[in-house]
Write an enzyme that holds these catalytic residues in place. Structure first.
Site: not given
Ligand code: WQD
Length: 339
Positions: A12, A80-81, A124, A149, A153, A179, A199, A216, A300
């Site tokens: 970012i 951002f660090a 976040s 984590y 924040k 996200n 992610n 998955a 959300y």
């Molecule tokens: C998104 C959706 C997973 C991977 C997290 C942190 C948040 C922020 C961003 C940052 C969910 C689904 C994911 C996979 C999947 N942090 N998924 N298969 O969990 O919303 O947010 O990252 O610095 O604090 O909690 O993001 O991208 O991990 O997941 O099905 O291999 O994708 O279940 O519904 P998340 P995500």
């Protein structure tokens, strides 16, 4: 303004550096490359068509951080660090608390000594915790997070509130990201996770170039339209522009410390994102539905009214833009930035 961009070589941060330069600001990038590659600096210079001043520094080192601020005399700091892997934070909580809090303390103390009064912080949506009504609004309290984590924040937001209350003149924007996904439209900059991506978007992108076997999908039995979780994905260039808007609005901010949701304001399902990615790649990518991932919330997204009304900022880029730009970046740089 001259902006010290702490963590400016990361995903970012690097996009925000470009948006700052485009808006006519000067930057100094500081990073320790703990989760970034030096090659991103060449890409930033190439895209900006200009030199990008850089200092390699570990911001948990208070003395070196102070020397940096004393030397460069920024008008503002964008911070951002920090460490950001939710799962890793549960295994190494002390490392997360120490790194994320110490870097903030170093910056705030150095700013205090050298009269720097503008601070923009990467917060976040995770600070809303498990019980906030959807869509999330900035006025919701009390903040809580479900991981170490996320708690760094929440704690940093609290530190900033206390510090600002004791420091007349200090102006702080707390930017609560939803996200972040996407990449620079040139295909020259993007997200480059080390190891297996945590992610969704970078994981799908790595499936598409054969670095991961199959996606998955973590559960399709949620109470949502297609059974998969809904999230508020925001293009990283929109997010970067949100930082510029927040920075330029700091001096007129309604309160010395102000939180802003930076999201698109709508929910997109895992399946919708995956299907959009397959469409841009032009083939069905390997995937399977597996069990739910512990800790995931069903759905959300952001209420984006405050950022729109007060900053004049809204996310403009679509899901199709996000997947197209990620695919351009990942297909042109299948193994990320050169080592
Ligand atoms: C998104 C959706 C997973 C991977 C997290 C942190 C948040 C922020 C961003 C940052 C969910 C689904 C994911 C996979 C999947 N942090 N998924 N298969 O969990 O919303 O947010 O990252 O610095 O604090 O909690 O993001 O991208 O991990 O997941 O099905 O291999 O994708 O279940 O519904 P998340 P995500």
């Amino acid at each position: 303004m001259r902006i010290l961009v702490a963590g400016g070589a990361g995903y970012i941060g690097s996009h925000t550096v470009l948006s700052l330069l485009e808006a006519g600001h000067d930057v100094v990038v500081a990073d320790d490359f703990s989760n970034a590659r030096p090659a991103v600096l060449d890409r930033m210079r190439e895209l900006a068509g200009a030199e990008v001043p850089f200092v390699e520094v570990d911001l948990t080192d208070a003395a070196r951080t102070e020397a940096l601020v004393a030397d460069r005399r920024p008008d503002a700091v964008i911070h951002f660090a920090g460490l950001k892997a939710v799962g890793e934070s549960a295994v190494q909580p002390l490392r997360y608390y120490r790194t994320n809090l110490d870097a903030t303390f170093s910056l705030l103390e150095a700013m205090g000594r050298h009269g720097v009064e503008r601070f923009v912080f990467s917060s976040s949506a995770t600070v809303y915790g498990d019980h906030a009504p959807v869509p999330y609004v900035e006025t919701y309290a009390p903040l809580a997070a479900a991981s170490p984590y996320g708690r760094t924040k929440v704690m940093t937001e609290q530190v900033l509130n206390d510090h600002a209350a004791a420091t007349p003149g200090l102006r702080v924007a707390l930017l609560r990201y939803f996200n972040p996904v996407g990449a620079h439209p040139s295909g020259r900059m993007g997200e480059d996770p080390q190891g297996v991506p945590n992610n969704l978007m970078p994981y799908v992108a790595q499936v598409a170039v054969g670095r991961q076997q199959r996606l998955a999908i973590f559960g399709d039995d949620y109470d949502t339209p297609d059974g998969t979780c809904l999230r508020d994905y925001i293009h990283v260039v929109d997010l970067a522009e949100g930082h510029v808007a927040a920075l330029e609005h700091l001096d007129e901010q309604a309160t010395p410390v102000r939180a802003f949701n930076l999201g698109g304001g709508r929910g997109t399902s895992v399946r919708e994102l995956f299907d959009a990615f397959c469409a841009v790649v032009g083939r069905e990518l390997p995937h399977e539905v597996v069990g739910r991932r512990p800790g995931d919330l069903p759905a959300y997204w952001a209420d984006t009214t405050r950022a729109a009304d007060e900053l004049g900022w809204t996310a403009r880029r679509s899901l199709d833009d996000m997947v197209a730009d990620v695919w351009r970046w990942q297909s042109q740089n299948p193994t990320g930035y050169p080592a």
